[in-house]
Design a protein around this motif. Structure first.
Motif, PDB file in Angstrom:
ATOM      1  N   SER A 192       0.871  -1.177   0.000  1.00  0.00           N
ATOM      2  CA  SER A 192       0.000   0.000   0.000  1.00  0.00           C
ATOM      3  C   SER A 192       0.908   1.229   0.000  1.00  0.00           C
ATOM      4  N   TYR A 193       0.566   2.234   0.778  1.00  0.00           N
ATOM      5  CA  TYR A 193       1.440   3.415   0.854  1.00  0.00           C
ATOM      6  C   TYR A 193       1.384   4.000   2.264  1.00  0.00           C
ATOM      7  N   VAL A 194       2.437   4.705   2.606  1.00  0.00           N
ATOM      8  CA  VAL A 194       2.542   5.346   3.928  1.00  0.00           C
ATOM      9  C   VAL A 194       2.411   6.842   3.757  1.00  0.00           C
ATOM     10  N   THR A 195       1.609   7.441   4.628  1.00  0.00           N
ATOM     11  CA  THR A 195       1.418   8.885   4.624  1.00  0.00           C
ATOM     12  C   THR A 195       1.178   9.331   6.070  1.00  0.00           C
ATOM     13  N   GLY A 196       0.775  10.579   6.255  1.00  0.00           N
ATOM     14  CA  GLY A 196       0.534  11.079   7.603  1.00  0.00           C
ATOM     15  C   GLY A 196      -0.725  11.920   7.666  1.00  0.00           C
ATOM     16  N   ASN A 197      -1.059  12.368   8.863  1.00  0.00           N
ATOM     17  CA  ASN A 197      -2.120  13.361   9.041  1.00  0.00           C
ATOM     18  C   ASN A 197      -1.847  14.093  10.350  1.00  0.00           C
ATOM     19  N   ASN A 210      -5.234   2.695   3.229  1.00  0.00           N
ATOM     20  CA  ASN A 210      -5.959   1.958   2.191  1.00  0.00           C
ATOM     21  C   ASN A 210      -5.745   0.448   2.273  1.00  0.00           C
ATOM     22  N   LEU A 211      -5.848  -0.101   3.477  1.00  0.00           N
ATOM     23  CA  LEU A 211      -5.723  -1.548   3.649  1.00  0.00           C
ATOM     24  C   LEU A 211      -7.099  -2.209   3.580  1.00  0.00           C
ATOM     25  N   ASP A 212      -7.125  -3.409   3.072  1.00  0.00           N
ATOM     26  CA  ASP A 212      -8.367  -4.171   3.015  1.00  0.00           C
ATOM     27  C   ASP A 212      -8.777  -4.592   4.424  1.00  0.00           C
ATOM     28  N   SER A 213     -10.065  -4.787   4.637  1.00  0.00           N
ATOM     29  CA  SER A 213     -10.564  -5.185   5.952  1.00  0.00           C
ATOM     30  C   SER A 213      -9.998  -6.542   6.384  1.00  0.00           C
ATOM     31  N   ALA A 214      -9.572  -7.344   5.388  1.00  0.00           N
ATOM     32  CA  ALA A 214      -8.991  -8.656   5.682  1.00  0.00           C
ATOM     33  C   ALA A 214      -7.464  -8.610   5.642  1.00  0.00           C
ATOM     34  N   THR A 215      -6.904  -7.462   5.862  1.00  0.00           N
ATOM     35  CA  THR A 215      -5.450  -7.275   5.769  1.00  0.00           C
ATOM     36  C   THR A 215      -4.685  -8.203   6.720  1.00  0.00           C
ATOM     37  N   GLU A 216      -3.524  -8.615   6.278  1.00  0.00           N
ATOM     38  CA  GLU A 216      -2.649  -9.426   7.109  1.00  0.00           C
ATOM     39  C   GLU A 216      -1.689  -8.563   7.929  1.00  0.00           C
ATOM     40  N   VAL A 217      -1.709  -7.285   7.666  1.00  0.00           N
ATOM     41  CA  VAL A 217      -0.890  -6.361   8.465  1.00  0.00           C
ATOM     42  C   VAL A 217      -1.481  -6.311   9.869  1.00  0.00           C
ATOM     43  N   THR A 218      -0.633  -6.488  10.857  1.00  0.00           N
ATOM     44  CA  THR A 218      -1.118  -6.540  12.235  1.00  0.00           C
ATOM     45  C   THR A 218      -0.102  -5.915  13.184  1.00  0.00           C
ATOM     46  N   TYR A 219      -0.428  -5.965  14.478  1.00  0.00           N
ATOM     47  CA  TYR A 219       0.451  -5.382  15.488  1.00  0.00           C
ATOM     48  C   TYR A 219       1.856  -5.992  15.403  1.00  0.00           C
ATOM     49  N   GLY A 220       2.869  -5.123  15.383  1.00  0.00           N
ATOM     50  CA  GLY A 220       4.253  -5.577  15.317  1.00  0.00           C
ATOM     51  C   GLY A 220       4.790  -5.764  13.923  1.00  0.00           C
ATOM     52  N   SER A 221       3.936  -5.632  12.900  1.00  0.00           N
ATOM     53  CA  SER A 221       4.402  -5.768  11.518  1.00  0.00           C
ATOM     54  C   SER A 221       5.433  -4.692  11.191  1.00  0.00           C
ATOM     55  N   ILE A 222       6.439  -5.070  10.407  1.00  0.00           N
ATOM     56  CA  ILE A 222       7.490  -4.138   9.995  1.00  0.00           C
ATOM     57  C   ILE A 222       7.161  -3.612   8.603  1.00  0.00           C
ATOM     58  N   ILE A 223       7.166  -2.289   8.488  1.00  0.00           N
ATOM     59  CA  ILE A 223       6.806  -1.652   7.219  1.00  0.00           C
ATOM     60  C   ILE A 223       8.053  -1.048   6.570  1.00  0.00           C
ATOM     61  N   CYS A 224       8.225  -1.358   5.269  1.00  0.00           N
ATOM     62  CA  CYS A 224       9.389  -0.882   4.512  1.00  0.00           C
ATOM     63  C   CYS A 224       8.935  -0.205   3.220  1.00  0.00           C
ATOM     64  N   ASP A 250     -14.568   5.573   4.600  1.00  0.00           N
ATOM     65  CA  ASP A 250     -14.922   4.457   3.708  1.00  0.00           C
ATOM     66  C   ASP A 250     -14.775   3.138   4.483  1.00  0.00           C
ATOM     67  N   ILE A 251     -14.806   2.035   3.761  1.00  0.00           N
ATOM     68  CA  ILE A 251     -14.774   0.736   4.425  1.00  0.00           C
ATOM     69  C   ILE A 251     -13.357   0.172   4.586  1.00  0.00           C
ATOM     70  N   SER A 252     -12.353   0.933   4.183  1.00  0.00           N
ATOM     71  CA  SER A 252     -10.980   0.453   4.298  1.00  0.00           C
ATOM     72  C   SER A 252     -10.442   0.623   5.719  1.00  0.00           C
ATOM     73  N   SER A 253      -9.277   0.041   5.943  1.00  0.00           N
ATOM     74  CA  SER A 253      -8.601   0.166   7.232  1.00  0.00           C
ATOM     75  C   SER A 253      -7.234   0.801   7.027  1.00  0.00           C
ATOM     76  N   TYR A 254      -6.605   1.127   8.113  1.00  0.00           N
ATOM     77  CA  TYR A 254      -5.224   1.626   8.026  1.00  0.00           C
ATOM     78  C   TYR A 254      -4.448   1.165   9.254  1.00  0.00           C
ATOM     79  N   ALA A 255      -3.137   1.061   9.072  1.00  0.00           N
ATOM     80  CA  ALA A 255      -2.259   0.639  10.157  1.00  0.00           C
ATOM     81  C   ALA A 255      -1.562   1.868  10.740  1.00  0.00           C
ATOM     82  N   VAL A 256      -1.649   2.008  12.045  1.00  0.00           N
ATOM     83  CA  VAL A 256      -0.946   3.098  12.729  1.00  0.00           C
ATOM     84  C   VAL A 256       0.505   2.669  12.929  1.00  0.00           C
TER      85      VAL A 256
END
Length: 277
Positions: A192-197, A210-224, A250-256
């Motif tokens: 996906s992409y990383v941004t801020g607010n 813009n992550l799907d509701s069934a995303t595999e990204v979870t707590y502790g995931s490393i983002i590059c 919208d219906i999407s999710s995002y990872a903090v």
């Protein structure tokens, strides 16, 4: 009036006064010698002598304290100078420690990508009113720095060059709402992409949007960084995921994401001026 001077009581009082005066004269004439008369005078005037001595002792005590306080002040000032020197050495040590950490991470990245070209820069200022924590660095176009160059601390991406001037540049951080870079989760490979607010920036965080509701990204995931755009190479670390939230629009999710480096505490960084994978 004459009766007063002839009154027996008056005569008695005057006689006492005369005796005192005579005694005082004898005492003065005999110097330090002790006579009956001088003993009487000494007895009569002893309270006055006592008071005078106490006053003298009090003055000596006050001046003694003044001298003591001056000595204490001198010692305190000396200790303050020593503390100031130690604090200055501690600051130098911490800066050197941070610089060594930067070089250690940088050398690892350089070994992995020998064709990468870097320019080391120092932090020189920040706009305290900017919620996104943008900052200025000591290198500019004369040093090969260009707009859009990745700004790193070791292997971590902390922003990009937003404006490049001849002798300095302004860095847009990963907290900025206008910042955007393609990114992926290290284990699942989800892209996906990383941004801020503004809200997340106040917490010192950014997001993988813009992550799907069934995303595999979870707590502790490393983002590059994913390197899709070609302006920033693949594999630079951004941070780790704290939680997954639902978007309100919208219906999407995002990872903090908590970035791997707190940009508010850096004193130096590396600008990636050129790269080849």
């Amino acid at each position: 009036m004459k009766k007063i001077f002839t009154n027996s009581r008056f005569k008695f009082i005057m006689g006492i006064i005369v005796m005192f005066l005579v005694g005082a004269g004898i005492a003065a004439a005999n110097g330090h010698g002790e006579t009956a008369q001088s003993g009487i005078v000494g007895t009569v005037f002893a309270p006055c002598h006592y008071v005078a001595q106490k006053v003298a002792n009090g003055i000596d005590h006050v001046f003694g304290n003044v001298k003591g306080d001056a000595q204490y002040d001198k010692e305190i000032n000396k200790l303050k100078e020593q503390v100031g020197d130690l604090q200055s050495r501690l600051v130098d040590y911490e800066n050197l420690k941070k610089q060594n950490e930067l070089y250690k991470e940088f050398l690892g990245l350089k070994e992995e990508h020998p064709n990468y070209k870097f320019e080391e820069a120092s932090f020189i200022g920040r706009d305290s009113a900017d919620v996104y924590k943008s900052f200025s660095i000591s290198k500019g176009t004369v040093n090969g720095v260009s707009k859009g160059d990745a700004v790193l601390y070791g292997k971590y991406l902390i922003g990009i060059v937003e404006k490049a001037y001849p002798d300095y540049s302004v860095v847009k951080t990963v907290y900025d709402a206008d910042f955007s870079v393609s990114a992926y989760e290290l284990i699942s490979g989800e892209i996906s992409y990383v941004t801020g607010n503004a809200a997340l920036a106040k917490e010192g965080k950014c997001k993988m949007a813009n992550l799907d509701s069934a995303t595999e990204v979870t707590y502790g995931s490393i983002i590059c960084t994913a390197g899709i755009s070609g302006t920033i190479p693949k594999g630079l670390l951004i941070g780790t995921v704290d939680e997954i939230r639902d978007e309100s629009t919208d219906i999407s999710s995002y990872a903090v994401i908590t970035p791997g480096v707190d940009v508010e505490n850096i004193t130096s960084c590396m600008v990636l001026t050129d790269f080849e994978d």
